[in-house]
Structure formats: C-alpha cells, structure tokens
Design a protein around this motif. Structure first.
Motif, short mmCIF file in Angstrom:
data_model
loop_
_atom_site.label_atom_id
_atom_site.label_comp_id
_atom_site.label_asym_id
_atom_site.label_seq_id
_atom_site.Cartn_x
_atom_site.Cartn_y
_atom_site.Cartn_z
N PRO A 31 -2.50 4.46 -4.44
CA PRO A 31 -1.17 3.72 -4.65
C PRO A 31 0.05 4.34 -4.84
CG PRO A 31 -2.81 2.58 -5.87
CD PRO A 31 -3.15 4.50 -5.62
N LYS A 32 0.42 5.44 -5.04
CA LYS A 32 1.10 6.68 -5.14
C LYS A 32 1.98 6.84 -4.08
CE LYS A 32 1.18 9.27 -8.76
NZ LYS A 32 1.53 9.92 -10.09
N ASP A 33 0.86 7.07 -3.18
CA ASP A 33 1.56 6.83 -1.70
C ASP A 33 1.76 5.98 -1.20
OD1 ASP A 33 0.59 9.70 -2.23
OD2 ASP A 33 -1.35 9.39 -1.32
N VAL A 34 1.65 4.98 -1.58
CA VAL A 34 1.70 3.78 -0.61
C VAL A 34 3.61 3.17 -1.54
CG1 VAL A 34 1.79 1.20 -0.34
CG2 VAL A 34 -0.44 2.92 -0.60
N ALA A 35 3.31 3.65 -2.51
CA ALA A 35 5.32 3.58 -2.89
C ALA A 35 5.94 4.61 -2.32
CB ALA A 35 4.80 3.56 -4.52
#
Length: 168
Positions: A86-90
């Motif tokens: 999720p951090k990479d998506v954000a």
C-alpha cells in the motif's frame, strides 16, 4: 541490522508522508495557517478558470482543492504508517498528483518559485519508488565442498582472483 536501502526507504516514506499530510491539511482547513489556506483557495480558483473543461464536468475549485487535499492526507498517512505494498501505491498516487499540480502551475503561468517544492517532492517520490521497487540484494551463498562425507567451506571461488590468470 537494517540495510541502508531499508533505512533510506523508511526515512523517505516518513518524511514524504508527513509533508503530504501537512500540505493536504492546509488545503482542507485554515487551522494550521490561515494565509496558506487562503492562498490555496485563490490558486485553485485560477486552476479551474484555466481549465473550462472542469467547470463543464461540474468540478468547482472547492471540490478540486478538497479532493486533492483529502487524497494527500490519506496517501501521506499510508506512506507514514502502513507497511508493504500500500505504501508503494500511495507513493504512485502522490506522484501522479504532483504531476497534475505541476501541470496546473504551468497552465496558469506561475513562476518557478511558486512550484519548486512540487518539483523537489516529485523527484523525492520518484527516488523512493525506484529504490523500493529494486530487488533486495541477496548475500552471496557460501559454497560447500563435500570431501569424504565431510562438508567444508570452499576457499577458492570459480572466478580467478584479481591479477591472476586461470589455467586449465
């Protein structure tokens, strides 16, 4: 001990996450800085005026500002607190958002000093994403030689040492 790559990713994630939470909050409420909030309101009005297509779609300057602010806060929280994918998506969403903001600044003809921070944070987001997407380096495997049933570490590797020739 954490690798330098991991430390870099964590440091960039926290710093970028906090920055975007701060900037998104300024777009949403005047509590942090009334002057910055009023400046954001003025800027987003000029963005919507420069893109009549947004008006035709029913997007007001208030909706655009609050949507971008909410997305910045949400992605900033994810970048700061949530581990993993999720951090990479954000990170990717924030990068797209920064590109859109840079487009808006260019569209209205703002001078560089008004959007230099967006350029810098766009570069930082790109660096963080590139570092995070690189595969982790694996430590070299120890080669073991089996002699008469006993396992012993192999001293010489297959590649010749520097300055020595391999003779077959």
């Amino acid at each position: 001990m954490a690798s330098p790559r991991t430390i870099t990713i964590v440091a960039l994630s926290v710093a970028l996450g906090l920055f975007f939470v701060f900037m998104g909050t300024i777009k949403l409420t005047p509590r942090l800085s009334r002057d910055a909030y009023n400046e954001m309101k003025r800027a987003y009005k000029s963005y919507v005026r420069a893109l009549p297509m947004l008006k035709k779609m029913g997007v007001s300057s208030i909706l655009l500002r609050k949507s971008i602010g909410a997305l910045e806060v949400a992605c900033g929280i994810v970048m700061t607190l949530v581990p993993g994918r999720p951090k990479d998506v954000a990170n990717f969403l924030l990068l797209l958002l920064v590109l859109a903001v840079l487009f808006f600044h260019q569209l209205v003809g703002d001078p560089l000093k008004r959007y230099a921070h967006a350029l810098v944070f766009g570069i930082l987001l790109t660096c963080r994403l590139l570092i995070a997407r690189q595969p982790e380096e694996q430590p070299p495997e120890k080669k073991i030689l089996s002699v008469n049933g006993d396992e012993q570490p192999l001293i010489h590797e297959a590649a010749p040492e520097k300055g020595k020739m391999k003779v077959s």
